[in-house]
Design a protein around this motif. Structure first.
Motif, PDB file in Angstrom:
ATOM      1  N   ILE A 143       0.834  -1.204   0.000  1.00  0.00           N
ATOM      2  CA  ILE A 143       0.000   0.000   0.000  1.00  0.00           C
ATOM      3  C   ILE A 143       0.865   1.248   0.000  1.00  0.00           C
ATOM      4  O   ILE A 143       0.596   2.225  -0.714  1.00  0.00           O
ATOM      5  N   LEU A 144       1.942   1.224   0.773  1.00  0.00           N
ATOM      6  CA  LEU A 144       2.819   2.407   0.846  1.00  0.00           C
ATOM      7  C   LEU A 144       3.529   2.652  -0.479  1.00  0.00           C
ATOM      8  O   LEU A 144       3.751   3.809  -0.868  1.00  0.00           O
ATOM      9  N   LYS A 145       3.891   1.580  -1.188  1.00  0.00           N
ATOM     10  CA  LYS A 145       4.469   1.765  -2.523  1.00  0.00           C
ATOM     11  C   LYS A 145       3.459   2.434  -3.454  1.00  0.00           C
ATOM     12  O   LYS A 145       3.807   3.330  -4.231  1.00  0.00           O
ATOM     13  N   SER A 146       2.228   1.962  -3.370  1.00  0.00           N
ATOM     14  CA  SER A 146       1.179   2.554  -4.215  1.00  0.00           C
ATOM     15  C   SER A 146       0.945   4.013  -3.844  1.00  0.00           C
ATOM     16  O   SER A 146       0.731   4.867  -4.713  1.00  0.00           O
ATOM     17  N   ILE A 147       0.997   4.317  -2.547  1.00  0.00           N
ATOM     18  CA  ILE A 147       0.828   5.697  -2.103  1.00  0.00           C
ATOM     19  C   ILE A 147       1.935   6.592  -2.648  1.00  0.00           C
ATOM     20  O   ILE A 147       1.689   7.717  -3.108  1.00  0.00           O
ATOM     21  N   ARG A 148       3.179   6.087  -2.621  1.00  0.00           N
ATOM     22  CA  ARG A 148       4.293   6.876  -3.114  1.00  0.00           C
ATOM     23  C   ARG A 148       4.128   7.176  -4.615  1.00  0.00           C
ATOM     24  O   ARG A 148       4.409   8.293  -5.078  1.00  0.00           O
ATOM     25  N   LEU A 149       3.639   6.203  -5.376  1.00  0.00           N
ATOM     26  CA  LEU A 149       3.399   6.432  -6.802  1.00  0.00           C
ATOM     27  C   LEU A 149       2.345   7.524  -7.020  1.00  0.00           C
ATOM     28  O   LEU A 149       2.511   8.405  -7.871  1.00  0.00           O
ATOM     29  N   VAL A 150       1.268   7.473  -6.240  1.00  0.00           N
ATOM     30  CA  VAL A 150       0.206   8.475  -6.386  1.00  0.00           C
ATOM     31  C   VAL A 150       0.714   9.848  -5.980  1.00  0.00           C
ATOM     32  O   VAL A 150       0.397  10.866  -6.635  1.00  0.00           O
ATOM     33  N   GLU A 151       1.525   9.920  -4.915  1.00  0.00           N
ATOM     34  CA  GLU A 151       2.075  11.206  -4.501  1.00  0.00           C
ATOM     35  C   GLU A 151       2.957  11.800  -5.600  1.00  0.00           C
ATOM     36  O   GLU A 151       2.896  13.012  -5.870  1.00  0.00           O
ATOM     37  N   ASP A 152       3.754  10.957  -6.237  1.00  0.00           N
ATOM     38  CA  ASP A 152       4.594  11.444  -7.334  1.00  0.00           C
ATOM     39  C   ASP A 152       3.739  11.928  -8.501  1.00  0.00           C
ATOM     40  O   ASP A 152       4.046  12.953  -9.133  1.00  0.00           O
ATOM     41  N   ASP A 153       2.667  11.181  -8.790  1.00  0.00           N
ATOM     42  CA  ASP A 153       1.766  11.588  -9.887  1.00  0.00           C
ATOM     43  C   ASP A 153       1.124  12.937  -9.589  1.00  0.00           C
ATOM     44  O   ASP A 153       1.030  13.797 -10.487  1.00  0.00           O
ATOM     45  N   LEU A 154       0.692  13.133  -8.354  1.00  0.00           N
ATOM     46  CA  LEU A 154       0.066  14.406  -7.999  1.00  0.00           C
ATOM     47  C   LEU A 154       1.041  15.562  -8.152  1.00  0.00           C
ATOM     48  O   LEU A 154       0.688  16.644  -8.653  1.00  0.00           O
ATOM     49  N   GLN A 155       2.280  15.341  -7.732  1.00  0.00           N
ATOM     50  CA  GLN A 155       3.272  16.400  -7.851  1.00  0.00           C
ATOM     51  C   GLN A 155       3.565  16.716  -9.315  1.00  0.00           C
ATOM     52  O   GLN A 155       3.723  17.884  -9.705  1.00  0.00           O
ATOM     53  N   GLN A 156       3.620  15.698 -10.154  1.00  0.00           N
ATOM     54  CA  GLN A 156       3.877  15.925 -11.585  1.00  0.00           C
ATOM     55  C   GLN A 156       2.709  16.657 -12.241  1.00  0.00           C
ATOM     56  O   GLN A 156       2.915  17.518 -13.096  1.00  0.00           O
ATOM     57  N   ILE A 157       1.491  16.303 -11.835  1.00  0.00           N
ATOM     58  CA  ILE A 157       0.332  17.019 -12.371  1.00  0.00           C
ATOM     59  C   ILE A 157       0.365  18.477 -11.934  1.00  0.00           C
ATOM     60  O   ILE A 157       0.061  19.387 -12.719  1.00  0.00           O
ATOM     61  N   VAL A 212     -11.779  13.770 -10.972  1.00  0.00           N
ATOM     62  CA  VAL A 212     -12.169  14.448 -12.213  1.00  0.00           C
ATOM     63  C   VAL A 212     -11.974  15.955 -12.073  1.00  0.00           C
ATOM     64  O   VAL A 212     -11.543  16.633 -13.017  1.00  0.00           O
ATOM     65  N   MET A 213     -12.277  16.485 -10.893  1.00  0.00           N
ATOM     66  CA  MET A 213     -12.092  17.909 -10.650  1.00  0.00           C
ATOM     67  C   MET A 213     -10.621  18.297 -10.786  1.00  0.00           C
ATOM     68  O   MET A 213     -10.299  19.414 -11.212  1.00  0.00           O
ATOM     69  N   LEU A 214      -9.724  17.374 -10.438  1.00  0.00           N
ATOM     70  CA  LEU A 214      -8.294  17.659 -10.559  1.00  0.00           C
ATOM     71  C   LEU A 214      -7.922  17.935 -12.013  1.00  0.00           C
ATOM     72  O   LEU A 214      -7.160  18.869 -12.314  1.00  0.00           O
ATOM     73  N   LEU A 215      -8.475  17.142 -12.925  1.00  0.00           N
ATOM     74  CA  LEU A 215      -8.145  17.326 -14.339  1.00  0.00           C
ATOM     75  C   LEU A 215      -8.683  18.657 -14.862  1.00  0.00           C
ATOM     76  O   LEU A 215      -7.943  19.434 -15.499  1.00  0.00           O
ATOM     77  N   THR A 216      -9.952  18.933 -14.623  1.00  0.00           N
ATOM     78  CA  THR A 216     -10.542  20.156 -15.178  1.00  0.00           C
ATOM     79  C   THR A 216      -9.944  21.404 -14.540  1.00  0.00           C
ATOM     80  O   THR A 216      -9.679  22.406 -15.232  1.00  0.00           O
ATOM     81  N   ALA A 217      -9.710  21.371 -13.217  1.00  0.00           N
ATOM     82  CA  ALA A 217      -9.136  22.542 -12.557  1.00  0.00           C
ATOM     83  C   ALA A 217      -7.700  22.785 -13.033  1.00  0.00           C
ATOM     84  O   ALA A 217      -7.275  23.936 -13.219  1.00  0.00           O
ATOM     85  N   SER A 218      -6.935  21.696 -13.247  1.00  0.00           N
ATOM     86  CA  SER A 218      -5.561  21.852 -13.729  1.00  0.00           C
ATOM     87  C   SER A 218      -5.544  22.373 -15.164  1.00  0.00           C
ATOM     88  O   SER A 218      -4.708  23.210 -15.527  1.00  0.00           O
ATOM     89  N   LYS A 219      -6.480  21.891 -15.989  1.00  0.00           N
ATOM     90  CA  LYS A 219      -6.576  22.401 -17.362  1.00  0.00           C
ATOM     91  C   LYS A 219      -6.867  23.902 -17.367  1.00  0.00           C
ATOM     92  O   LYS A 219      -6.261  24.675 -18.123  1.00  0.00           O
ATOM     93  N   ALA A 220      -7.847  24.303 -16.526  1.00  0.00           N
ATOM     94  CA  ALA A 220      -8.204  25.719 -16.488  1.00  0.00           C
ATOM     95  C   ALA A 220      -7.036  26.574 -16.033  1.00  0.00           C
ATOM     96  O   ALA A 220      -6.815  27.687 -16.563  1.00  0.00           O
ATOM     97  N   TYR A 221      -6.254  26.072 -15.080  1.00  0.00           N
ATOM     98  CA  TYR A 221      -5.111  26.872 -14.599  1.00  0.00           C
ATOM     99  C   TYR A 221      -4.014  26.960 -15.665  1.00  0.00           C
ATOM    100  O   TYR A 221      -3.433  28.025 -15.881  1.00  0.00           O
ATOM    101  N   ILE A 222      -3.722  25.833 -16.330  1.00  0.00           N
ATOM    102  CA  ILE A 222      -2.677  25.860 -17.366  1.00  0.00           C
ATOM    103  C   ILE A 222      -3.088  26.764 -18.524  1.00  0.00           C
ATOM    104  O   ILE A 222      -2.261  27.494 -19.094  1.00  0.00           O
TER     105      ILE A 222
END
Length: 904
Positions: A143-157, A212-222
């Motif tokens: 689970i912690l490995k999976s969490i680390r992957l998601v944290e990295d993905d969030l930072q990259q987004i 889903v809100m993460l995608l649309t909000a990030s698109k609007a900001y970019i």
């Protein structure tokens, strides 16, 4: 990508946190404790296992643990060393246990050998527990490995600089978040701690809701980085997801979630006013000998004034009606007076001037007054709920419309209205919680209110972004996503608030509010104000829609049956017939008022349509209140004396409101006939005699249910008529007790006529069956029972009419109230008995003694009713009491508790 996380096992922390470890450890604990127990076996003689067999079972279980641990260690190199070290401890403890337990089995009476074996058993269980916890840490690492992957993905987004990078990182995030959600889902159901389960479920819900809100909000900001509101939208969603992932990480590692306990206590605490009233009801009850006036009187008075202060705040709120405010003030004064009388009675008792019975009577009076105050406070809460949750999406739609048009000034104005509306929703939700004692329901309401409170500013920010870039597709998508999220949360809050408010209070208040709106609508029609007619008609439709939704949701909680079918039939009539007719009538009236030159609308059509709406709402409410668990209100409480204004048409240019009130038609009617409420005002002795009669009627009703309800009414008109007659007779009996849908004695007369009509139809059917029956005693019995039905229907008709005539002449109930009530109940009981006998005889005559000479088809079909569907899996419901057989209960052995009970 960051390196993998490794959680080191702490030997001092031997806490078992998952059910998997519990279930794996339980068989070994059972075997060991059975071996070393000094208590005699509970099993029947001859079935207890020998000590040597138990020893071999323990040895075999230990070997299985070691072999399974070897497999896990080989599959997880990171923890291989720790697992092998723990296995060595288990093997050593198992060998020691095997030697000592064999010695004990050879000499079970030796106390020294027993003590040595107990010490070895403790060491074995402790080492096995450590091994299992280490094995559980393997899942934690995944689970912690999976969490680390998601944290990295969030930072990259978050760091993405263009749309292509964002889409690429978001696709990877989607894969990783699914993997994390699956791991967290399994972990959630495996956790022992209920609070950790709830927090983990809440975090998973947040991730699912905001991805889903993460995608649309990030698109609007970019796309629009120069707009600060777009950054705020993106940061809000990012922080929500980051906090949810951190929560999963903390729970998985066994770390405390910040403020989790405080949040739980604040979210699920019983409402302030309800808790204060409950405590007050308890502390006023005491032994008279322990009453100390100097100490207790100030405490009770202070507590009561604190309750009254809270009630005053609720009474002075804007949505509380004037009459409700007056009733709350009256009930507060009544509670004050009752408290003083109770305190005086305690003093009198201390002076030997009153008895315990007098004190108990004052205590009962005190509690009755607080109950009446609760009732008015609950209805005041419903006043707020009914007004605030009426058109929850209107401010949002106005805000979005202004944003799409690019009108920034109008957006700011509508944003202020929207935020006020959102604050009002949260405020009313908290007010509803203050008068509820459902802890789980309160927690849901407050969680939903907290989500709305956090989401509201971001909805406004999304609208501001759209207003600045009204043609931007990403801004429009972002607005739609925030809109959908807002509407979902509002629906959740509405359902949660409905759960903690009683449906009888909601329907009573809604009926009163609809009546107020109808009167305003008709008055606006008289004054030729088309806008006000439209607004008030919209409120009527909105309140009716809320009633339909709430009642439909309530009926889903019941097993399908006659009760739910009756309620849903009234709901369907209101929804599919009455409301469309009302909407058409209002539309025609508004069109007539808006024409130039204005045309006179047909006020009578509007009044008649309004009456039908009011009747439909009242019919729905009466159908719901047929549930025996709900209490019928008195006429004074449910607004029998309220009026629908039917203005005179003498003035064609629109009279004033005063003239409207001078010429009115009262609806549903003044008390020309005594109402059911008068039956409640009978002397106590007479009411007790009526209750005795009702008990006899209930016994007959049970016989009726046992005989009649077992048959399917499809293709069997006899059963249909019998059920209908039974329902009407129950309503007539309820009337004698001051409850039920029959309101006046004229209603009782009409009910008796309906029973007579049903009896005539039943008479004809039974005689037709008798005609097809061969000559026998059964045929003679059937004819005799049919004659009884005719007789008792006639008797019931006469009884109801005599009762009405006497009351109309005297104007008071005391002349013949008791005699007429008992006669009515007796006639209904006799008729129900006759119906039961007729059903039995009809079945025998039409199936056992049919005349074989004729080829006629049977008049009715006798088929047993299908049993009600039962769930294959019983779901635990904490708020419902469930009867559990003693034989079905199994006591779970808690491994750590067993360890703590060992003695060296």
């Amino acid at each position: 990508m960051s390196g993998d996380i490794y959680v080191k096992y702490n030997p001092k922390d031997a806490q078992v946190k998952t059910w998997s470890v519990h279930r794996t450890l339980e068989p070994l604990v059972t075997q060991v404790t059975t071996l070393i127990s000094e208590q005699p076996s509970n099993k029947k003689k001859g079935r207890s296992k020998r000590a040597h067999l138990l020893v071999s079972s323990v040895i075999k279980a230990t070997e299985n643990f070691i072999s399974k641990a070897i497999e896990i260690a080989n599959e997880n190199p990171d923890m291989k060393n720790d697992l092998f070290a723990s296995m060595e401890d288990v093997k050593a403890a198992g060998d020691q246990m095997a030697v000592l337990s064999k010695d004990f089995a050879d000499d079970p009476c030796s106390k020294g050998k027993r003590q040595q074996m107990i010490a070895a058993a403790k060491v074995l269980l402790t080492s096995v527990t450590h091994l299992l916890i280490l094995a559980d840490l393997v899942d934690v690492q995944l689970i912690l490995k999976s969490i680390r992957l998601v944290e990295d993905d969030l930072q990259q987004i978050r760091d993405a600089s263009n749309q292509e990078e964002l889409i690429h990182y978001y696709k990877q995030y989607g894969k990783d978040i699914i993997d994390l959600s699956n791991h967290a889902h399994r972990r959630q159901y495996d956790l022992v701690d209920r609070l950790e389960q709830e927090k983990l479920a809440q975090a998973r819900g947040t991730i699912k809701r905001t991805s889903v809100m993460l995608l649309t909000a990030s698109k609007a900001y970019i796309r629009h980085p120069e707009i600060t509101f777009a950054r705020e939208n993106r940061d809000y969603v990012y922080n929500q997801l980051r906090d949810a992932v951190n929560t999963i990480s903390s729970i998985t590692q066994g770390k405390p979630v910040p403020n989790a306990q405080n949040i739980k206590e604040s979210m699920s605490a019983v409402g302030d006013l309800t808790r204060a009233l409950n405590e007050f009801d308890k502390i006023v009850v005491m032994k008279p000998t322990k009453f100390n006036e100097q100490l207790i009187r100030p405490q009770l008075e202070e507590r009561l004034e604190s309750i009254i202060s809270g009630a005053a705040l609720l009474a002075d709120s804007l949505s509380t009606r004037d009459d409700r405010r007056d009733r709350i003030v009256q009930e507060c004064n009544a509670v004050r007076q009752a408290l003083q009388e109770l305190l005086d009675e305690y003093i009198q008792h201390s002076r030997k001037k009153s008895s315990d019975e007098d004190v108990n009577r004052k205590i009962q009076s005190m509690q009755n007054k607080t109950r009446d105050l609760r009732k008015q406070l609950r209805k005041a809460v419903i006043d707020h709920v009914s007004d605030t949750f009426l058109a929850t999406n209107v401010p949002l739609l106005a805000l979005i419309d202004a944003a799409r048009r690019g009108n920034q000034a109008l957006v700011e104005e509508n944003a202020r209205i929207f935020m006020e509306h959102a604050s009002k929703l949260v405020e009313v939700a908290n007010v509803a919680c203050s008068m509820s004692d459902q802890a789980e329901g309160i927690k849901l309401v407050r969680l939903a209110a907290l989500q709305i409170q956090n989401l509201s500013p971001q909805v406004v920010n999304a609208a501001r972004v759209l207003a600045v870039r009204s043609t931007s597709k990403v801004a429009q998508e972002n607005m739609e996503v925030f809109r959908d999220s807002w509407e979902k949360h509002v629906r959740l809050l509405t359902e949660a608030v409905d759960e903690i408010t009683t449906i009888e209070d909601f329907l009573a208040v809604s009926e009163t509010h609809i009546l107020e709106d109808i009167n305003r609508c008709i008055q606006a029609m008289v004054e030729r104000d088309a806008d006000r007619v439209d607004r008030t008609a919209g409120a009527i439709r909105g309140r009716s829609g809320r009633v339909i939704d709430v009642v439909t949701a309530e009926m889903e909680k019941y097993e399908p049956g006659e009760y739910t079918a009756s309620v849903m039939d009234k709901v369907k009539t209101l929804r599919d017939q009455i409301m469309p007719s009302f909407a058409d009538g209002i539309k025609q009236a508004i069109d007539a008022l808006c024409m130039k030159p204005a045309r006179e609308p047909d006020e009578n059509d509007v009044i008649e349509a309004s009456r039908l709406v009011y009747d439909g709402i009242r019919d729905v409410r009466n159908a719901v209140l047929m549930n025996p668990e709900l209490e019928w209100p008195s006429d004074e409480e449910d607004g029998l004396g309220d009026e629908i204004y039917a203005p005179s048409q003498a003035s064609s240019h629109g009279p004033s409101s005063d003239s409207v009130r001078e010429d009115v038609e009262i609806y549903p009617g003044k008390n020309d006939n005594p109402s059911r409420d008068m039956m409640r005002r009978l002397p106590k002795e007479e009411r007790e005699q009526i209750e005795l009669q009702v008990e006899g009627f209930k016994k007959t009703k049970r016989d009726f249910d046992r005989e009649v309800l077992k048959w399917d009414d499809k293709g069997n008109d006899i059963i249909v008529l019998a059920k209908k007659m039974c329902m009407i007779m129950m309503e007539m009996t309820d009337f004698t007790r001051g409850r039920g849908p029959l309101r006046t004695t004229m209603d009782v007369i009409h009910a008796a006529k309906m029973i007579s009509e049903c009896g005539t139809k039943l008479n004809k059917l039974a005689k037709d069956i008798a005609a097809q029956c061969a000559e026998s005693q059964s045929k003679a019995d059937l004819v005799a029972y049919v004659d009884r039905i005719t007789l008792y229907c006639h008797q019931l008709d006469i009884t109801s009419k005599v009762k009405a005539d006497v009351q109309n002449i005297s104007g008071e109930l005391i002349v013949s109230g008791l005699d007429s009530a008992t006669s009515l109940i007796t006639a209904a009981k006799n008729l129900m008995n006759a119906v039961v006998l007729t059903v039995k005889a009809s079945y025998i005559a039409s199936t056992k003694y049919r005349n074989k000479s004729g080829n006629k088809e049977p008049i009715v079909q006798w088929k047993m009713r299908m049993p009600e569907k039962k769930p294959l899996v019983l779901v635990d419901r904490p708020n419902e009491s469930t009867r559990i057989r003693k034989g079905a209960m199994r006591k779970r052995l808690e491994p750590m508790q067993v360890l703590s009970e060992f003695h060296n």
